[in-house]
Design a protein around this motif. Structure first.
Motif, short mmCIF file in Angstrom:
data_model
loop_
_atom_site.label_atom_id
_atom_site.label_comp_id
_atom_site.label_asym_id
_atom_site.label_seq_id
_atom_site.Cartn_x
_atom_site.Cartn_y
_atom_site.Cartn_z
N THR A 262 0.82 -1.21 0.00
CA THR A 262 0.00 0.00 0.00
C THR A 262 0.86 1.26 0.00
O THR A 262 0.37 2.34 -0.33
CB THR A 262 -0.93 0.03 1.22
N ALA A 263 2.12 1.13 0.37
CA ALA A 263 3.02 2.28 0.32
C ALA A 263 3.20 2.68 -1.14
O ALA A 263 3.46 1.82 -1.98
CB ALA A 263 4.36 1.94 0.96
N PRO A 264 3.09 3.97 -1.46
CA PRO A 264 3.08 4.39 -2.86
C PRO A 264 4.36 4.16 -3.64
O PRO A 264 4.33 4.15 -4.86
CB PRO A 264 2.77 5.89 -2.76
N VAL A 265 5.48 3.97 -2.97
CA VAL A 265 6.74 3.82 -3.71
C VAL A 265 7.33 2.43 -3.65
O VAL A 265 8.33 2.16 -4.31
CB VAL A 265 7.79 4.84 -3.19
N VAL A 266 6.75 1.54 -2.88
CA VAL A 266 7.29 0.19 -2.73
C VAL A 266 7.28 -0.54 -4.06
O VAL A 266 6.27 -0.60 -4.75
CB VAL A 266 6.48 -0.60 -1.68
N GLY A 267 8.43 -1.08 -4.44
CA GLY A 267 8.56 -1.83 -5.68
C GLY A 267 8.74 -0.98 -6.92
O GLY A 267 8.91 -1.51 -8.02
N CYS A 268 8.71 0.33 -6.76
CA CYS A 268 8.82 1.24 -7.92
C CYS A 268 10.28 1.49 -8.30
O CYS A 268 11.19 1.30 -7.49
CB CYS A 268 8.17 2.59 -7.61
N PHE A 269 10.48 1.92 -9.52
CA PHE A 269 11.78 2.38 -9.98
C PHE A 269 12.07 3.71 -9.28
O PHE A 269 11.20 4.57 -9.18
CB PHE A 269 11.75 2.58 -11.50
N ALA A 270 13.28 3.86 -8.77
CA ALA A 270 13.62 5.08 -8.03
C ALA A 270 13.52 6.31 -8.92
O ALA A 270 14.18 6.39 -9.95
CB ALA A 270 15.04 4.96 -7.46
#
Length: 199
Positions: A97-105
């Motif tokens: 649910t965290a908006p940046v988890v797993g995203c490209f930096a």
């Protein structure tokens, strides 16, 4: 694909990671491939309408988009350049649910030691802990010691300018000033672990 596999293969060959780490390549990249196929098919359906109704809809959308910005969101430009988010990866242990988890930096502009540079210039050489916020961190990330020499850097991005860091901080900790826009791409006042492939 190469970026995803290279660092995993290197860790396994160096004997510092279990060979099971290589299984995450398929989990992560097969999901990315599936998403790319879906995006491509959706884009093709818009670019090459299959019937008169679809062609009419496309012509109307393009005409309206030229006059009203609202309709631009319905014009399919394709999103193939957007990196896949690894929300189903076994390597992602934070809440999805965290908006940046797993995203490209996200790349952000920085000022460090009197010079301007981009965040991407400091990433990609190993695991990097990145802190983004208005307030300085009160402590190092909890898992820093577990990474040992695999964590090549710890970086603090401050929005409000220089601030004294606790004496208990890592001696090699780097500090840089970031624009306030960086807060839109990261969880404010939190540490983020960035992998060698910049996810």
């Amino acid at each position: 694909d190469a970026d995803n596999l290279a660092w995993k293969l290197a860790l396994v060959m160096q004997g510092v990671a279990d060979p099971l780490l290589l299984d995450t390549y398929h989990v992560e990249r097969s999901a990315a491939a599936k998403e790319n196929i879906e995006v491509t098919e959706k884009t093709l359906r818009f670019m090459v309408p299959s019937g008169p109704v679809a062609r009419l809809r496309r012509r109307l959308l393009l005409a309206l988009a030229r006059r009203h910005r609202y309709f631009l969101r319905h014009v399919n430009h394709g999103t193939m350049a957007r990196p896949h988010r690894y929300v189903e990866s076994p390597l992602v242990q934070a809440p999805v649910t965290a908006p940046v988890v797993g995203c490209f930096a996200a790349d952000v502009a920085l000022q460090m030691e009197g010079r301007r540079l981009q965040l991407r210039e400091l990433l990609g050489r190993g695991f990097c802990f990145v802190y983004v916020g208005r307030q300085p961190p009160r402590a190092l990330p909890a898992r820093l010691e577990a990474f040992g020499t695999l964590a090549t850097a710890a970086l603090v991005l401050s929005v409000d300018g220089p601030a004294p860091l606790p004496r208990s901080m890592l001696p090699g900790l780097q500090w840089a000033r970031a624009d306030a826009a960086a807060l839109a791409h990261y969880l404010p006042d939190h540490w983020h672990l960035v992998r060698p492939d910049m996810h």
